[in-house]
Design a protein around this motif. Sequence first.
Motif, mmCIF file in Angstrom:
data_model
loop_
_atom_site.group_PDB
_atom_site.id
_atom_site.type_symbol
_atom_site.label_atom_id
_atom_site.label_comp_id
_atom_site.label_asym_id
_atom_site.label_seq_id
_atom_site.Cartn_x
_atom_site.Cartn_y
_atom_site.Cartn_z
ATOM 1 N N LYS A 75 35.987 39.638 50.927
ATOM 2 C CA LYS A 75 36.365 38.856 52.106
ATOM 3 C C LYS A 75 35.080 38.329 52.741
ATOM 4 O O LYS A 75 34.849 38.486 53.935
ATOM 5 N N GLY A 76 34.243 37.763 51.903
ATOM 6 C CA GLY A 76 32.995 37.195 52.396
ATOM 7 C C GLY A 76 33.091 35.682 52.401
ATOM 8 O O GLY A 76 34.073 35.111 52.879
ATOM 9 N N SER A 77 32.089 35.020 51.816
ATOM 10 C CA SER A 77 32.143 33.554 51.758
ATOM 11 C C SER A 77 33.198 33.093 50.751
ATOM 12 O O SER A 77 33.556 31.924 50.705
ATOM 13 N N ASP B 36 41.788 37.032 47.882
ATOM 14 C CA ASP B 36 43.247 36.911 48.043
ATOM 15 C C ASP B 36 43.743 35.493 47.775
ATOM 16 O O ASP B 36 44.941 35.277 47.614
ATOM 17 N N ARG B 37 42.837 34.530 47.801
ATOM 18 C CA ARG B 37 43.263 33.127 47.655
ATOM 19 C C ARG B 37 43.209 32.731 46.181
ATOM 20 O O ARG B 37 42.146 32.695 45.570
ATOM 21 N N GLY C 62 38.927 28.868 41.306
ATOM 22 C CA GLY C 62 39.769 28.661 40.130
ATOM 23 C C GLY C 62 40.540 29.902 39.702
ATOM 24 O O GLY C 62 40.905 30.031 38.528
ATOM 25 N N GLY C 63 40.771 30.829 40.626
ATOM 26 C CA GLY C 63 41.525 32.038 40.288
ATOM 27 C C GLY C 63 40.729 33.061 39.495
ATOM 28 O O GLY C 63 41.295 34.034 38.984
ATOM 29 N N ARG C 64 39.431 32.851 39.383
ATOM 30 C CA ARG C 64 38.617 33.761 38.557
ATOM 31 C C ARG C 64 38.583 35.179 39.130
ATOM 32 O O ARG C 64 38.584 36.159 38.386
ATOM 33 N N MET C 65 38.518 35.282 40.464
ATOM 34 C CA MET C 65 38.479 36.619 41.080
ATOM 35 C C MET C 65 39.790 37.358 40.805
ATOM 36 O O MET C 65 39.791 38.540 40.455
ATOM 37 N N ARG C 66 40.897 36.630 40.960
ATOM 38 C CA ARG C 66 42.221 37.216 40.680
ATOM 39 C C ARG C 66 42.325 37.627 39.208
ATOM 40 O O ARG C 66 42.763 38.737 38.885
ATOM 41 N N ASP C 67 41.917 36.741 38.310
ATOM 42 C CA ASP C 67 42.018 37.040 36.878
ATOM 43 C C ASP C 67 41.241 38.305 36.510
ATOM 44 O O ASP C 67 41.727 39.156 35.764
ATOM 45 N N MET C 68 40.033 38.407 37.018
ATOM 46 C CA MET C 68 39.205 39.565 36.664
ATOM 47 C C MET C 68 39.828 40.845 37.231
ATOM 48 O O MET C 68 39.810 41.892 36.590
ATOM 49 N N ARG C 69 40.381 40.737 38.422
ATOM 50 C CA ARG C 69 41.003 41.917 39.049
ATOM 51 C C ARG C 69 42.266 42.328 38.286
ATOM 52 O O ARG C 69 42.421 43.484 37.907
ATOM 53 N N GLY D 264 46.288 44.139 43.124
ATOM 54 C CA GLY D 264 46.960 43.052 43.836
ATOM 55 C C GLY D 264 46.085 42.474 44.931
ATOM 56 O O GLY D 264 44.866 42.645 44.935
ATOM 57 N N LYS D 265 46.714 41.766 45.856
ATOM 58 C CA LYS D 265 45.981 41.226 47.004
ATOM 59 C C LYS D 265 45.720 42.343 48.011
ATOM 60 O O LYS D 265 46.293 43.423 47.923
ATOM 61 N N SER D 266 44.867 42.038 48.976
ATOM 62 C CA SER D 266 44.374 43.118 49.843
ATOM 63 C C SER D 266 45.490 43.747 50.667
ATOM 64 O O SER D 266 45.388 44.915 51.042
ATOM 65 N N ASP D 267 46.594 43.007 50.922
ATOM 66 C CA ASP D 267 47.669 43.619 51.725
ATOM 67 C C ASP D 267 48.496 44.617 50.921
ATOM 68 O O ASP D 267 49.393 45.271 51.467
ATOM 69 N N THR D 268 48.202 44.735 49.618
ATOM 70 C CA THR D 268 48.882 45.766 48.814
ATOM 71 C C THR D 268 48.023 47.022 48.678
ATOM 72 O O THR D 268 48.450 47.996 48.044
ATOM 73 N N PHE D 269 46.835 46.983 49.262
ATOM 74 C CA PHE D 269 45.963 48.159 49.173
ATOM 75 C C PHE D 269 46.524 49.270 50.062
ATOM 76 O O PHE D 269 46.907 49.015 51.209
#
Length: 475
Positions: free
Chosen positions: A324-326, A330-331, A336-343, A377-382
């Motif tokens: 949740k920096g720069s 969650d977006r 390009g969804g790279r953070m989501r894909d890796m997670r 998942g996204k941070s609200d599922t933590f």
Amino acid sequence: MPAGVVRFNTRASGKVGGSEENQFHLHELFDVPLRTGRNLIAVEIHQENPGSSDIRFDLKLTGSDQKLSQVGLVRGPYLQVGTASSMILRWRTRRPSSSVVRYGAAPDQLKGKVEIEEKSIEHEVLIKGLKSRTRYFYSIGDGEEVLAGGDSDHFFFTSPQSGSNGPVHAWIIGDSGTANANAKAVYNAYIKVKGDRYTDLWLMLGDNAYNSGTDKEYQRAVFDLYDNLLPQTPLWSTRGNHERSAEVYYGIFNMPTDAQAGGVKSGTEAYYSFDYGNIHFICLDSYDTDRSASGDMFKWLKADLEATAQTFIVAYWHHPPYTKGSHDSDRDNDSGGRMRDMRETFLPLLEKGGVDLLFAGHSHCYERSYLINGHYGKSDTFNNSMIVNKGDGKPRGDGPYEKPSPDKGANKGAVYIVAGNGGKISGGKLNHPAMYLSLNELGSVILEAEGNCMDVRLLDYRGQVRDNFRITKGD
Ligand SMILES: [Fe+2]
């Protein structure tokens, strides 16, 4: 320009803007077939974007009948793919020359020699048959002239044998490529704090040279900046989104495609693994490689994790799974969804394989998680069930994060670090619930391991330790 054949329609690999448009660049031409009388010189300009509205060009030609300058060291020496028995030395010269490395136990006893007669400006020399965890002094040259070394500053240590418990000291920086006072301050703070301690290895988490990772930007942000470390410590990099040119990036770095330094052969420079002491390091490519579970990188990672018996597993790539920096993990449309894909795709596999620690950059801040497991998942599922240890991990605080030995280590928790604070900070909400600590501060990370203990510290640009924690391995 990219490597390879340049045609009239080859696009430039980077753009020139701002004050750079007013800079003149000196290019020395050697062995030019000029003749007495009239000569014709043709010059091409290549744009990065054919839709660009402007272009600017001035040329001045200076001739000389003087004997041209010596070979001239432009870059390096720097060290690549360090193993327990070998090292690659790289450097660049202004004029093409042959490559000669001399090496030995003392600066005045460089009895070993490797020579490549073919002339080049890019020099790459592999020294083999070395002893493990041993100091070698060296010099580089062209056979007639020593360009660097033969002194007390030019040496390296080979890696210890894989699995050995001896101390390891690693330096980790992310998004350091600003080539400005911030990056310099982060580097100077580290050099001052480490003192006489040798840096065994050095990880760069991508975005090593802004803005486009051009060769010129690499010169300023890496080769001109880390002047004392480059000749002594092997540098291992992962590719960031600002390393836009694969040709430039892979031209600069050598990666272990053939498991030269341990692990399973990846067959590509984009992702690879290596052992250092009792740590297994895994580099993935979150930028430009297939990130699907049916892709080659995933298959290779599975095999690599199954094969390692190292005490610790440390992974690194550019795009953070939690931030949740720069950037905001969650977006879905961020990066390009790279953070989501890796997670979603790679974290379950890594956690099952017993990963202990992950380093990423991209967000220009420092974020460090608790010891966690199973958050995809996204941070609200933590939620609390994903926290394996909710303490601070500090030996003098809540105590270290204790994990079982690796063969019993599946899904026993990992610590996730964003260290994209090596060259700039860019704010953000810094409120990801998986994080024990989130800081908008310039800095770098020091990782030290010995036996069953691994210590991690955040060092800020003033040389203050702003975070630390320990992971231990039990029975
Ligand atoms: Fe980035």
